[in-house]
Design a protein around this motif. Structure first.
Motif, mmCIF file in Angstrom:
data_model
loop_
_atom_site.group_PDB
_atom_site.id
_atom_site.type_symbol
_atom_site.label_atom_id
_atom_site.label_comp_id
_atom_site.label_asym_id
_atom_site.label_seq_id
_atom_site.Cartn_x
_atom_site.Cartn_y
_atom_site.Cartn_z
ATOM 1 N N UNK A 1 7.727 -16.652 -3.732
ATOM 2 C CA UNK A 1 8.248 -17.119 -5.027
ATOM 3 C C UNK A 1 7.418 -18.280 -5.565
ATOM 4 N N UNK A 2 6.957 -19.147 -4.658
ATOM 5 C CA UNK A 2 6.067 -20.230 -5.081
ATOM 6 C C UNK A 2 4.783 -19.655 -5.663
ATOM 7 N N UNK A 3 4.200 -18.671 -4.993
ATOM 8 C CA UNK A 3 2.939 -18.090 -5.464
ATOM 9 C C UNK A 3 3.138 -17.386 -6.801
ATOM 10 N N UNK A 4 4.233 -16.653 -6.957
ATOM 11 C CA UNK A 4 4.503 -15.970 -8.220
ATOM 12 C C UNK A 4 4.658 -16.965 -9.361
ATOM 13 N N UNK A 5 5.348 -18.073 -9.092
ATOM 14 C CA UNK A 5 5.538 -19.102 -10.123
ATOM 15 C C UNK A 5 4.215 -19.781 -10.447
ATOM 16 N N UNK A 6 3.423 -20.062 -9.428
ATOM 17 C CA UNK A 6 2.120 -20.688 -9.646
ATOM 18 C C UNK A 6 1.223 -19.776 -10.474
ATOM 19 N N UNK A 7 1.225 -18.481 -10.169
ATOM 20 C CA UNK A 7 0.370 -17.539 -10.900
ATOM 21 C C UNK A 7 0.723 -17.477 -12.371
ATOM 22 N N UNK A 8 2.008 -17.717 -12.683
ATOM 23 C CA UNK A 8 2.458 -17.670 -14.081
ATOM 24 C C UNK A 8 2.479 -19.042 -14.749
ATOM 25 N N UNK A 9 2.095 -20.071 -14.021
ATOM 26 C CA UNK A 9 2.138 -21.451 -14.522
ATOM 27 C C UNK A 9 1.146 -21.616 -15.670
ATOM 28 N N UNK A 10 1.598 -22.067 -16.846
ATOM 29 C CA UNK A 10 0.661 -22.278 -17.955
ATOM 30 C C UNK A 10 -0.450 -23.268 -17.608
ATOM 31 N N UNK A 11 -0.186 -24.141 -16.661
ATOM 32 C CA UNK A 11 -1.181 -25.116 -16.250
ATOM 33 C C UNK A 11 -1.955 -24.714 -15.015
ATOM 34 N N UNK A 12 -1.984 -23.415 -14.710
ATOM 35 C CA UNK A 12 -2.612 -22.938 -13.485
ATOM 36 C C UNK A 12 -4.044 -23.436 -13.328
ATOM 37 N N UNK A 13 -4.821 -23.430 -14.391
ATOM 38 C CA UNK A 13 -6.220 -23.817 -14.298
ATOM 39 C C UNK A 13 -6.430 -25.213 -13.771
ATOM 40 N N UNK A 14 -5.463 -26.090 -13.977
ATOM 41 C CA UNK A 14 -5.595 -27.466 -13.502
ATOM 42 C C UNK A 14 -5.517 -27.561 -11.980
ATOM 43 N N UNK A 15 -5.015 -26.524 -11.331
ATOM 44 C CA UNK A 15 -4.927 -26.508 -9.878
ATOM 45 C C UNK A 15 -6.194 -25.979 -9.224
ATOM 46 N N UNK A 16 -7.167 -25.580 -10.003
ATOM 47 C CA UNK A 16 -8.361 -24.951 -9.454
ATOM 48 C C UNK A 16 -9.037 -25.852 -8.426
ATOM 49 N N UNK A 17 -9.203 -25.343 -7.206
ATOM 50 C CA UNK A 17 -9.822 -26.110 -6.138
ATOM 51 C C UNK A 17 -8.881 -27.009 -5.378
ATOM 52 N N UNK A 18 -7.629 -27.049 -5.789
ATOM 53 C CA UNK A 18 -6.675 -27.957 -5.155
ATOM 54 C C UNK A 18 -5.989 -27.334 -3.947
ATOM 55 N N UNK A 19 -5.488 -28.206 -3.083
ATOM 56 C CA UNK A 19 -4.540 -27.841 -2.050
ATOM 57 C C UNK A 19 -3.146 -28.097 -2.599
ATOM 58 N N UNK A 20 -2.259 -27.111 -2.484
ATOM 59 C CA UNK A 20 -0.902 -27.203 -3.018
ATOM 60 C C UNK A 20 0.087 -27.114 -1.857
ATOM 61 N N UNK A 21 0.992 -28.071 -1.766
ATOM 62 C CA UNK A 21 2.043 -28.055 -0.748
ATOM 63 C C UNK A 21 3.182 -27.184 -1.269
ATOM 64 N N UNK A 22 3.447 -26.067 -0.610
ATOM 65 C CA UNK A 22 4.416 -25.108 -1.147
ATOM 66 C C UNK A 22 5.808 -25.718 -1.302
ATOM 67 N N UNK A 23 6.258 -26.507 -0.328
ATOM 68 C CA UNK A 23 7.590 -27.107 -0.418
ATOM 69 C C UNK A 23 7.693 -28.039 -1.615
ATOM 70 N N UNK A 24 6.626 -28.773 -1.899
ATOM 71 C CA UNK A 24 6.663 -29.731 -3.000
ATOM 72 C C UNK A 24 6.555 -29.036 -4.351
ATOM 73 N N UNK A 25 5.695 -28.024 -4.434
ATOM 74 C CA UNK A 25 5.622 -27.264 -5.684
ATOM 75 C C UNK A 25 6.961 -26.566 -5.925
ATOM 76 N N UNK A 26 7.559 -26.020 -4.873
ATOM 77 C CA UNK A 26 8.854 -25.367 -5.020
ATOM 78 C C UNK A 26 9.920 -26.321 -5.515
ATOM 79 N N UNK A 27 9.969 -27.531 -4.943
ATOM 80 C CA UNK A 27 10.967 -28.519 -5.367
ATOM 81 C C UNK A 27 10.773 -28.904 -6.825
ATOM 82 N N UNK A 28 9.516 -29.049 -7.238
ATOM 83 C CA UNK A 28 9.226 -29.450 -8.619
ATOM 84 C C UNK A 28 9.555 -28.351 -9.619
ATOM 85 N N UNK A 29 9.659 -27.107 -9.158
ATOM 86 C CA UNK A 29 9.890 -25.982 -10.067
ATOM 87 C C UNK A 29 11.208 -25.261 -9.783
#
Length: 273
Positions: free
Chosen positions: A211-239
């Motif tokens: 669900x985190x990956x699906x939300x990230x893929x549809x995130x309008x700001x996805x390009x800003x994450x390019x090259x980043x490490x994303x903590x799934x628990x934290x991205x999930x909490x924020x969304x």
């Protein structure tokens, strides 16, 4: 951009654990999902492909099949992993294990991710969009499980970082995902209430990762994450993404491993707290 039911995903290592849960969550979100495994098994409603990720030609054939079927690829989830021969868990020290452990923990755990990313990028860059997400862990920040495990996770983080630099301006995004403790059927069936000091009830369901990956893929700001490490628990909490019970937000293990993401080196962190 295609709608969800037109979006095409490939999840490697989809026969169990995180791969199975991710493929399931993407399917439930309306994606057309292909999954690879050595035996060609996966969740109902997904398209299972028998692929040995140690065989580059088999990997290339899988991508060719997807392209022939659909004409596109919107998401690659790099999740393939293989146990070394005679492996019974991360109990022995590096000098007590055969050097051949490298061939699976690095050869599959890193090289196979790179090979799949190359194949995905060759489809995504011409179409001008796509997400390449590799499942990593906090083992890139502190000692966890074994020497080769940690080396492999750091490599995936750096791979996403450098791929992001080379994908800049193409519309394709590469990220590394730091997963926490996963509530696999094996862990839940063990009767343990905590593992390595982390409460099982606050761990991540495999479907949560999807669900985190699906939300990230549809995130309008996805390009800003390019090259980043994303903590799934934290991205999930924020969304507002929860575990399967619909209420539990998994815990981040950031503090237990002493700090923020390894890549990028800058302190800026997106979609995380």
């Amino acid at each position: 951009m295609p709608t969800d039911h037109d979006r095409i995903a490939l999840v490697t290592g989809a026969s169990r654990g995180v791969g199975w849960g991710t493929a399931t969550a993407l399917r439930d979100a309306g994606w057309r999902v292909y999954g690879t495994s050595r035996r060609g098994t996966g969740p109902d409603g997904t398209i299972a492909l028998a692929v040995d990720h140690a065989d580059d030609s088999a990997v290339e054939a899988a991508f060719a099949r997807i392209l022939a079927d659909t004409g596109r690829l919107d998401l690659l989830v790099n999740n393939a992993w293989a146990s070394p021969r005679g492996f019974a868990g991360f109990t022995a020290k590096f000098y007590q294990r055969p050097v051949s452990d490298w061939d699976t923990l690095i050869g599959i755990g890193v090289r196979a991710h790179y090979v799949a990313a190359v194949q995905a990028a060759q489809i995504m860059v011409p179409q001008g969009s796509g997400l390449i997400a590799s499942t990593s862990s906090f083992g890139g920040r502190g000692q966890l499980h074994s020497v080769l495990y940690g080396m492999g996770k750091v490599a995936l983080d750096k791979m996403a970082y450098d791929m992001g630099a080379e994908l800049a301006g193409t519309g394709v995004t590469a990220v590394s995902l730091w997963l926490g403790l996963i509530r696999t059927p094996l862990l839940l069936g063990s009767g343990l209430t905590e593992f390595a000091g982390f409460p099982v009830e606050r761990a991540e369901d495999p479907e949560f990762v999807g669900r985190v990956i699906a939300t990230l893929a549809a995130d309008p700001g996805l390009g800003a994450y390019n090259g980043h490490t994303v903590v799934t628990a934290e991205y999930g909490a924020a969304h507002g993404i929860t575990n399967n019970d619909g209420t539990t937000t998994p815990d981040s293990h950031r503090s237990a491993f002493g700090g923020g993401p390894l890549f990028p080196p800058a302190t800026e962190e997106l979609g995380q707290e």
